[in-house]
Design an enzyme around this catalytic site. Structure first.
Site, PDB file in Angstrom:
ATOM      1  CG  HIS A   1      50.913  32.784  46.856  1.00 30.85           C
ATOM      2  ND1 HIS A   1      52.075  32.886  47.866  1.00 30.85           N
ATOM      3  CD2 HIS A   1      51.473  32.443  45.734  1.00 30.85           C
ATOM      4  CE1 HIS A   1      53.220  32.601  47.293  1.00 30.85           C
ATOM      5  NE2 HIS A   1      52.904  32.462  46.124  1.00 30.85           N
TER       6      HIS A   1
ATOM      7  CG  ASN B   1      62.444  45.289  48.724  1.00 29.10           C
ATOM      8  OD1 ASN B   1      62.617  46.550  48.408  1.00 29.10           O
ATOM      9  ND2 ASN B   1      62.883  44.743  49.791  1.00 29.10           N
TER      10      ASN B   1
ATOM     11  CD  GLN C   1      61.274  43.494  54.080  1.00 30.10           C
ATOM     12  OE1 GLN C   1      61.856  43.316  55.327  1.00 30.10           O
ATOM     13  NE2 GLN C   1      61.893  43.258  53.016  1.00 30.10           N
TER      14      GLN C   1
ATOM     15  CG  HIS D   1      51.691  36.248  50.190  1.00 27.73           C
ATOM     16  ND1 HIS D   1      50.832  35.157  49.836  1.00 27.73           N
ATOM     17  CD2 HIS D   1      51.082  37.273  50.635  1.00 27.73           C
ATOM     18  CE1 HIS D   1      49.612  35.502  50.506  1.00 27.73           C
ATOM     19  NE2 HIS D   1      49.787  36.926  51.082  1.00 27.73           N
TER      20      HIS D   1
ATOM     21  CB  CYS E   1      49.535  31.380  52.209  1.00 28.48           C
ATOM     22  SG  CYS E   1      49.885  31.749  50.716  1.00 28.48           S
TER      23      CYS E   1
ATOM     24  CB  CYS F   1      53.584  30.949  50.702  1.00 26.73           C
ATOM     25  SG  CYS F   1      53.748  32.555  50.866  1.00 26.73           S
TER      26      CYS F   1
ATOM     27  CG  HIS G   1      55.921  40.454  51.407  1.00 25.89           C
ATOM     28  ND1 HIS G   1      56.236  39.661  50.581  1.00 25.89           N
ATOM     29  CD2 HIS G   1      56.980  40.785  52.086  1.00 25.89           C
ATOM     30  CE1 HIS G   1      57.338  39.516  50.277  1.00 25.89           C
ATOM     31  NE2 HIS G   1      58.004  40.097  51.473  1.00 25.89           N
TER      32      HIS G   1
END
Length: 353
Positions: free
Chosen positions: A116, A156, A171, A167, A73, A70, A169
Site C-alpha cells: 500500500h 492517475n 486503470q 494504493h 490491499c 483500503c 494502481h
C-alpha cells in the site's frame, strides 16, 4: 508470467498475474456482495462529435477510505477486500463502479503491487515488466470484445489528480468508440501522408525530436522527450524506436528494456521540484491504435499509428498547480507556463541515483 482468472462474489472477473509459475490462487471472495448494477450509457454530442459517458452510479464509489480499509490491499483475516488472496504480485479486476460497462465498454482496475505504501517508481524492474505483460494481455483480451474499439491503459497518481484510493494502481478503459484524442491523431496522420506522398507523421516527429534538445533519456529501443508543443508544464512522451501500433507489437528487446527506462523516468518526475517535496502527481497513459474500422481516416491503417506513452504532471512549480481555466477548458487552447526546452533540461538534471 502465470495468469489465473477467477470471479468475485458479485460475478466480476479478477485475474492474478504472478512472477512464479507454481503460485496457486484459489482464495474465494467471502464478502456478501450482490450482483453489480450499473447505469452507464454513452451519449454523442451532435455539435462536437465526441462522446460522453453518463455513469450516475459512480456517485456511491469508495472515497478516500482509511488505510486499514483500503479495498485494493490483499484480504487479511476478516478484513475482506477486492482481492480475496492474502498477497499478490499484480492483479486486474472489473471495476465495481465502472464508467463504461456492457455495450458501452468495460473498465478494469490494475493493482501494481500489494504494498500500500509503495508506488510504481518503487517497483523492481521484474515487477514493472510484469505490469507491462499484464497491460499487454488485457489489451489483447479486451480487443476481442464486440463492444470494444479502443483500449487505454493509464495511471492517475496523487490526490491533486483526483485519485480517491491511495494504493498504487492504474486503470484500463475499453471504449466502444475511437476517442477524440486518437481521432485527431489519425486525421493528422492522413493529412500528412497525403501531403508528403506517403511519409508517416509519427516517424517524422520522432526523427525531429531525436535530433533536438528536448530528449530527456534514450535507450537502445526507447526514447523519452518533452514534445515541441507540450501542453503541460512537465510532459514527456515515451516512444519505442521501432514503430508498432499497440503493446502487442513490442518485441522482446523492447519489452526487456522498458522497465529500466520507464522507472528512471518516473523517479526523475519525483525529483523535479527538489528534495523534501511531496510525490509528484501525474497521469501516465498508453496511446494505442484503435481496433475498430478506420475508413473515415482515408489512407490510414492501424500500422501507421505509433504506440507511445504520455506522462505529465499538473504541478507547475513547488506548491502550485496548473489549472485548466477559461482558454483550456472552454476552447481547448492550452497555455504552458514553462518552455519545453527548460522542462527537458530540468528532467535531465535530476537523473535519479
Amino acid at each position: 508470467m502465470k495468469k489465473t482468472s477467477t470471479r468475485l462474489a458479485d460475478g466480476r472477473e479478477l485475474i492474478y498475474y504472478d512472477l512464479r509459475d507454481d503460485t496457486v490462487r484459489d482464495a474465494v471472495d467471502r464478502r456478501p456482495l450482490e450482483r453489480t448494477v450499473t447505469t452507464s450509457e454513452v451519449r454523442r454530442d451532435p455539435l462536437l462529435g465526441d462522446s460522453v459517458a453518463i455513469a450516475s452510479h459512480r456517485q456511491g464509489r469508495t472515497y478516500h477510505p482509511p488505510k486499514d480499509e483500503c479495498p485494493l490491499c490483499p484480504s487479511q483475516g476478516e478484513r475482506l477486500s477486492e482481492i480475496p488472496d492474502s498477497s499478490y504480485d499484480v492483479v486486474v479486476f472489473e471495476n465495481r463502479f465502472p464508467s463504461l460497462a456492457g455495450d458501452s465498454g468495460r473498465c478494469e482496475v490494475v493493482c501494481f503491487t500489494s504494498d500500500h505504501n509503495s508506488s510504481f517508481a518503487d517497483l523492481t524492474e521484474e515487477q514493472a515488466r510484469l505490469v507491462l505483460d499484464a497491460w499487454t494481455d488485457r489489451t489483447s483480451e479486451l480487443s476481442h470484445l464486440p463492444s470494444v474499439e479502443q483500449v487505454f491503459c493509464f495511471e492517475n497518481r496523487g490526490a491533486e489528480i483526483g485519485v480517491t484510493l491511495g494504493h498504487p494502481h492504474g486503470q484500463i478503459y475499453a471504449y466502444p468508440f475511437t476517442t477524440p484524442r486518437t481521432a485527431q491523431m489519425l486525421r493528422s496522420l492522413a493529412t500528412h501522408k497525403e501531403a508528403t506522398g506517403g511519409e508517416n507523421l509519427f516517424d517524422a516527429v520522432l526523427e525531429r525530436e531525436l535530433a533536438d534538445e528536448r530528449v530527456v533519456l534514450e535507450g537502445e529501443h526507447w526514447v523519452a522527450f518533452v514534445p515541441y508543443a507540450a501542453h503541460w508544464p512537465y510532459e514527456v512522451h515515451l516512444y519505442p524506436k521501432r514503430r508498432v501500433p499497440d503493446l502487442l507489437g513490442l518485441d522482446e528487446e523492447a519489452r526487456t528494456e522498458f522497465p529500466k527506462v520507464y522507472l528512471e523516468l518516473l523517479r526523475r518526475f519525483d525529483r523535479i521540484f527538489g528534495e523534501g517535496e511531496p510525490p509528484t502527481p501525474y497521469i501516465a497513459g498508453w496511446h494505442q491504435a484503435p481496433f475498430g474500422a478506420l475508413e473515415e481516416f482515408e489512407g490510414v491503417n492501424r500500422d501507421d499509428f505509433a504506440l507511445h506513452l504520455e506522462l505529465f504532471t499538473i504541478r507547475r512549480t513547488s506548491g502550485k498547480l496548473k489549472f485548466l481555466a477559461g482558454s483550456e477548458s472552454g476552447m481547448d487552447v492550452f497555455i504552458n507556463d514553462i518552455r519545453p526546452e527548460a522542462a527537458a533540461q530540468r528532467l535531465r538534471e535530476v537523473a535519479s541515483s
